[in-house]
Write an enzyme that holds these catalytic residues in place. Structure first.
Site, short mmCIF file in Angstrom:
data_model
loop_
_atom_site.label_atom_id
_atom_site.label_comp_id
_atom_site.label_asym_id
_atom_site.label_seq_id
_atom_site.Cartn_x
_atom_site.Cartn_y
_atom_site.Cartn_z
N ARG A 87 9.63 18.79 -5.84
CA ARG A 87 9.18 19.77 -4.96
C ARG A 87 8.31 20.60 -6.17
O ARG A 87 7.21 20.95 -5.73
CB ARG A 87 10.55 21.30 -3.90
CG ARG A 87 9.45 21.99 -3.57
CD ARG A 87 10.29 22.82 -2.72
NE ARG A 87 10.23 24.11 -1.68
CZ ARG A 87 10.09 25.26 -2.37
NH1 ARG A 87 11.33 25.83 -3.30
NH2 ARG A 87 9.04 26.17 -1.99
N HIS B 74 4.71 20.38 -5.34
CA HIS B 74 4.01 22.11 -6.05
C HIS B 74 2.45 22.14 -6.77
O HIS B 74 2.02 23.02 -7.00
CB HIS B 74 4.47 22.88 -5.82
CG HIS B 74 5.51 23.69 -4.46
ND1 HIS B 74 5.85 24.72 -3.83
CD2 HIS B 74 5.45 23.12 -3.45
CE1 HIS B 74 6.48 24.68 -3.04
NE2 HIS B 74 6.36 23.28 -2.02
N ASN C 100 5.99 29.97 -3.67
CA ASN C 100 6.82 29.76 -4.72
C ASN C 100 8.01 30.70 -5.22
O ASN C 100 8.26 30.17 -5.72
CB ASN C 100 5.85 28.89 -5.94
CG ASN C 100 4.95 27.58 -6.13
OD1 ASN C 100 5.48 27.22 -5.21
ND2 ASN C 100 4.44 28.05 -7.30
N HIS D 266 12.56 15.75 2.82
CA HIS D 266 13.38 17.19 3.01
C HIS D 266 14.91 15.87 3.38
O HIS D 266 15.60 16.55 3.92
CB HIS D 266 12.69 17.44 3.88
CG HIS D 266 11.44 18.60 3.41
ND1 HIS D 266 11.10 19.58 4.35
CD2 HIS D 266 11.60 18.97 1.98
CE1 HIS D 266 10.19 19.67 3.71
NE2 HIS D 266 10.32 19.50 2.51
#
Length: 340
Positions: free
Chosen positions: A73, A77, A105, A204
């Site tokens: 992740r 990001h 975040n 996910h």
């Protein structure tokens, strides 16, 4: 910047009338541009970097089953804000507003300590050679492959940014509350297509999400005082036990209720069963007429197809606007710009 083939062609077609020009052409052919990332970037300067990263990630997984998902992740990001440049790792300073404090975040991204541990191990072996941006890319691959997912040759050669973009993090990173069209647009802006969107959403298949990111689907979806109709009823009831209506919002649920710590294609079967945890997950399958539906079905029926697409999409994502050559720097501490 030119590739070797381009340089050779230009040199063949040019009228070279001097030794100087000939030397330039030979040099171009021997030393092709490093503007493009490549899998062997550290072959001579830090040949063991992949093993070093993998070992630290493996050690972290022994005490934190979530860390693999957290590390991938961070890479995601990072890449969606100003490209894959390690900017998400920068702390606040006099000149930097940290992306860590952006909405997507704050109180959410994690694994920074593991990145620091990786950086320390890499610096001990190859000082001032490997960028923090490349460490994120390598850690993402290690996290997936160590969890049962595919492996791929990570392309390397990124350099680290000198600044962060908190505002960009607030607007560019896809949100779990957004509709499919908005998320598709955010992927398109950075050069990723529908297949990339569905494949990367498949990350996910492991990890956790905080209640605050999906509790709107459990009680009062769209102001109806009812759960999201695309949410499996028994699944909704089980989630309500984890996330009571007046809870803190920071409890976590498994993104994949079937194999929460393994990287597989169950995520897509979950979508077919209306067991996508986030709204942005379920919309891949439940949006009528969406091009994503057939891709979800394909990945649900073939783990091999998903793994192949996921590996390619991770490479595609890792190619978003990297700093290369003399741009940026190689940070010695991922949390701050050198000399600050």
């Amino acid at each position: 910047m030119e590739t070797t083939t381009t340089a050779r062609r230009r040199c063949s077609y040019s009228s070279i009338s001097s030794l100087l020009m000939a030397t330039i052409c030979v040099t171009l052919m021997i030393y092709p541009s490093h503007a493009q990332l490549n899998a062997t970037f550290y072959a001579t300067t830090c040949p063991n970097v992949s093993t070093i990263v993998r070992n630290v990630v493996q050690q972290a997984l022994q005490t934190d089953a979530r860390i693999g998902a957290s590390l991938i992740r961070l890479h995601f990001h990072d890449c969606f804000v100003n490209g894959c440049d390690g900017s998400i790792l920068l702390d606040n300073s006099g000149s930097i507003q940290s992306e860590k404090d952006a909405g997507p975040n704050t109180n959410s991204t994690r694994g920074f300590n593991v990145v620091d541990n990786i950086k320390t191990a890499v610096e001990n072996s190859c000082p001032a050679v490997v960028s923090c941006a490349d460490i994120l890319a390598l850690a993402a691959e290690a996290s997936v492959s160590l969890s049962g997912g595919p492996s791929w040759n990570v392309l390397l050669g990124r350099r680290d940014s000198l600044s962060a973009n908190q505002g960009g993090a607030n607007t560019s990173i896809p949100s779990p509350f957004e509709g499919l069209s908005n998320i598709t647009s955010k992927f398109s802006v950075v050069g990723l297509n529908i297949t990339d969107l569905v494949a990367l959403s498949g990350a996910h298949t492991f990890g956790r999400a905080q209640c605050r990111l999906f509790s709107n689907r459990l009680y009062n979806f769209g102001g109806t005082n009812n759960p999201d109709p695309t949410l499996n009823t028994s699944y909704s009831i089980s989630l309500q036990q984890i996330c009571p209506q007046n809870g803190s919002g920071f409890s976590v649920a498994n993104l994949d209720p079937t194999t929460p710590d393994g990287f597989d294609n169950n995520y897509f079967s979950n979508l077919q069963n209306n067991q996508g945890l986030l709204q942005s997950d379920q919309e891949l399958f439940s949006t009528t007429g969406a091009a994503t539906v057939s891709i979800v079905n394909s990945f649900a029926s073939s783990q091999a197809a998903f793994f192949q697409s996921f590996a390619q999409s991770m490479i595609n994502m890792g190619n978003i606007s990297p700093l290369t050559g003399s741009s940026g720097q190689i940070r010695s501490d991922c949390k701050k710009v050198n000399g600050s």
